[in-house]
Design a protein around this motif. Structure first.
Motif, PDB file in Angstrom:
ATOM      1  N   LEU A 146     -50.641  -9.517  -4.320  1.00 50.44           N
ATOM      2  CA  LEU A 146     -50.300 -10.914  -4.050  1.00 50.44           C
ATOM      3  C   LEU A 146     -49.916 -11.101  -2.589  1.00 50.44           C
ATOM      4  N   THR A 147     -49.213 -10.130  -2.030  1.00 52.71           N
ATOM      5  CA  THR A 147     -48.764 -10.211  -0.635  1.00 52.71           C
ATOM      6  C   THR A 147     -49.892  -9.873   0.337  1.00 52.71           C
ATOM      7  N   LEU A 148     -50.549  -8.715   0.126  1.00 54.05           N
ATOM      8  CA  LEU A 148     -51.584  -8.280   1.066  1.00 54.05           C
ATOM      9  C   LEU A 148     -52.835  -9.146   0.988  1.00 54.05           C
ATOM     10  N   GLY A 149     -53.063  -9.758  -0.167  1.00 56.35           N
ATOM     11  CA  GLY A 149     -54.266 -10.575  -0.318  1.00 56.35           C
ATOM     12  C   GLY A 149     -54.341 -11.727   0.659  1.00 56.35           C
ATOM     13  N   GLU A 150     -53.185 -12.163   1.169  1.00 53.16           N
ATOM     14  CA  GLU A 150     -53.147 -13.282   2.108  1.00 53.16           C
ATOM     15  C   GLU A 150     -53.316 -12.840   3.561  1.00 53.16           C
ATOM     16  N   LYS A 151     -53.425 -11.546   3.770  1.00 51.70           N
ATOM     17  CA  LYS A 151     -53.535 -11.026   5.134  1.00 51.70           C
ATOM     18  C   LYS A 151     -54.893 -11.384   5.737  1.00 51.70           C
ATOM     19  N   GLU A 152     -54.881 -11.831   7.002  1.00 53.38           N
ATOM     20  CA  GLU A 152     -56.120 -12.224   7.661  1.00 53.38           C
ATOM     21  C   GLU A 152     -57.060 -11.033   7.788  1.00 53.38           C
ATOM     22  N   PHE A 153     -58.342 -11.310   7.546  1.00 57.51           N
ATOM     23  CA  PHE A 153     -59.359 -10.255   7.650  1.00 57.51           C
ATOM     24  C   PHE A 153     -60.663 -10.915   8.086  1.00 57.51           C
ATOM     25  N   GLU A 154     -61.197 -10.439   9.236  1.00 60.42           N
ATOM     26  CA  GLU A 154     -62.378 -11.039   9.832  1.00 60.42           C
ATOM     27  C   GLU A 154     -62.139 -12.553   9.981  1.00 60.42           C
ATOM     28  N   ALA A 188     -50.816 -22.429  -1.701  1.00 54.82           N
ATOM     29  CA  ALA A 188     -49.562 -21.831  -1.236  1.00 54.82           C
ATOM     30  C   ALA A 188     -48.452 -22.040  -2.257  1.00 54.82           C
ATOM     31  N   SER A 189     -48.415 -23.188  -2.889  1.00 50.12           N
ATOM     32  CA  SER A 189     -47.378 -23.472  -3.895  1.00 50.12           C
ATOM     33  C   SER A 189     -47.568 -22.610  -5.134  1.00 50.12           C
ATOM     34  N   ILE A 190     -48.822 -22.427  -5.579  1.00 48.28           N
ATOM     35  CA  ILE A 190     -49.096 -21.584  -6.748  1.00 48.28           C
ATOM     36  C   ILE A 190     -48.677 -20.147  -6.467  1.00 48.28           C
ATOM     37  N   ILE A 191     -49.045 -19.651  -5.293  1.00 50.62           N
ATOM     38  CA  ILE A 191     -48.677 -18.288  -4.912  1.00 50.62           C
ATOM     39  C   ILE A 191     -47.166 -18.151  -4.829  1.00 50.62           C
ATOM     40  N   SER A 192     -46.502 -19.175  -4.321  1.00 50.58           N
ATOM     41  CA  SER A 192     -45.040 -19.153  -4.237  1.00 50.58           C
ATOM     42  C   SER A 192     -44.405 -19.066  -5.626  1.00 50.58           C
ATOM     43  N   VAL A 193     -44.939 -19.840  -6.575  1.00 48.79           N
ATOM     44  CA  VAL A 193     -44.418 -19.793  -7.947  1.00 48.79           C
ATOM     45  C   VAL A 193     -44.578 -18.391  -8.524  1.00 48.79           C
ATOM     46  N   LEU A 194     -45.776 -17.801  -8.358  1.00 45.94           N
ATOM     47  CA  LEU A 194     -46.016 -16.470  -8.913  1.00 45.94           C
ATOM     48  C   LEU A 194     -45.141 -15.423  -8.237  1.00 45.94           C
ATOM     49  N   LYS A 195     -44.980 -15.517  -6.917  1.00 44.22           N
ATOM     50  CA  LYS A 195     -44.108 -14.567  -6.211  1.00 44.22           C
ATOM     51  C   LYS A 195     -42.677 -14.649  -6.731  1.00 44.22           C
ATOM     52  N   ASN A 333     -53.721  -0.749  -3.052  1.00 44.79           N
ATOM     53  CA  ASN A 333     -53.713  -1.345  -1.716  1.00 44.79           C
ATOM     54  C   ASN A 333     -55.046  -2.047  -1.491  1.00 44.79           C
ATOM     55  N   ILE A 334     -55.056  -3.368  -1.678  1.00 41.96           N
ATOM     56  CA  ILE A 334     -56.305  -4.113  -1.568  1.00 41.96           C
ATOM     57  C   ILE A 334     -56.835  -4.115  -0.135  1.00 41.96           C
TER      58      ILE A 334
END
Length: 341
Positions: A146-154, A188-195, A333-334
């Protein structure tokens, strides 16, 4: 429905405790598998010696004191279904786990956020099942993803990069696309709820350890098994998950649920009653049950009795509770996975 009983009375009622104990004694004498839910260790203390004498496999999931508990990993059973080809069953179980973790106690809250968080939880779990290794199948991996999935990539982020590789009919895509491709503020709100929901478990080091261990392995339940859940209102979503999963294993159990109102609504309870499972429930009042389940549940219970108001002070239990096994756990580790693809 001849096996269902409901006893009404307030906490520490001596008559309720006596009747539960008599019924548990009968179950042990008949070599039945039993599950006991209570908010204290008194029943575990009362029956451990007898259970050992009768050569039971006895476990305790202690949500009140994580340092004295066996481990229960709620992902192992659906993961084994997934890997054996029973993917629809695995998905149903993952949705149930997500529902219990994301459930809102406030009945007036907007169900969109709970349902969306549950869908995204199921999405991440399915990615984990598909791409992770056995030792990474745990709740900590979901938090990490959930955390790493939001990390910028390309030119995007890691989770969107993964989704770009999926067929649109892939169940992972179906479950997750509504969240992944929703407007940024909504997402962002959905992710916040799940976190927020996951943090309840993942910020407690020993509790998380117990939810990554799997001493209570429901995939290999034997006859003469006794499971005691020591509940805590903050973490009783895990109690519900364990009860639901045992029922869905189609293994005969006798269920003793003391003060059922301390649990969130048990998803499978009505099915358990319809299936004529042996269930002994206590509650402070009929109204407490009706508020959670509606009036029909009480009407379907065969035996309902009001206990006389006779109270006792419960003795402190001197039984030696098992020490928690502290292990080092691996998390998927995604970021490493995407970069290797």
């Amino acid at each position: 429905m001849n096996n269902t009983s409901l006893l009404i009375g307030k906490a520490n009622n001596k008559n309720i405790r006596h009747e539960i104990s008599c019924n548990i004694n009968n179950s042990i004498a008949n070599h039945e598998n039993i599950l006991v839910f209570s908010d204290n260790v008194s029943y575990y203390s009362d029956f451990l010696r007898k259970l050992n004498e009768e050569e039971y496999n006895t476990y305790i999931l202690n949500l009140k004191d994580s340092s004295h508990s066996n481990g229960f990993n709620p992902f192992i059973l659906p993961y084994k279904y997934y890997k054996s080809g029973k993917k629809d069953k695995a998905v149903e179980m993952l949705e149930s786990i997500g529902h219990e973790i994301c459930k809102e106690k406030n009945s007036n809250s907007d169900p969109f956020w709970e349902n969306s968080a549950t869908s995204y939880f199921t999405t991440l779990a399915l990615i984990l099942f598909k791409e992770g290794s056995y030792d990474e199948i745990n709740l900590g991996s979901i938090q990490t993803m959930l955390t790493l999935g939001e990390k910028e990539f390309e030119d995007t982020n890691l989770i969107k990069k993964y989704f770009s590789t999926l067929d649109i009919m892939d169940p992972i895509y179906v479950f997750g696309s509504q969240v992944i491709y929703s407007p940024s503020e909504t997402r962002a709100s959905i992710i916040s709820v799940l976190k927020q929901k996951l943090n309840l478990y993942c910020t407690k080091e020993i509790l998380l350890n117990n939810l990554c261990n799997n001493e209570i392995d429901l995939s290999i339940l034997n006859n003469k098994t006794a499971i005691f859940i020591i509940g805590d209102t903050k973490y009783n979503g895990i109690s519900n998950i364990l009860i639901n999963q045992i029922f869905n294993q189609n293994k005969e159990f006798s269920y003793y649920i003391d003060k059922i109102e301390k649990l969130n609504s048990i998803t499978e309870l009505e099915n358990m009653i319809d299936n004529n499972e042996k269930i002994f429930i206590t509650s402070s009042s009929k109204q407490e049950i009706s508020d959670i389940y509606g009036n029909n549940l009480i009407n379907n219970i065969n035996y309902v009795k009001d206990a006389k108001e006779e109270y006792e002070i419960l003795d402190k239990c001197n039984i030696n509770l098992p020490d928690t096994k502290i292990n080092k756990h691996n998390y998927f580790n995604i970021e490493d996975f995407i970069k290797k693809c």
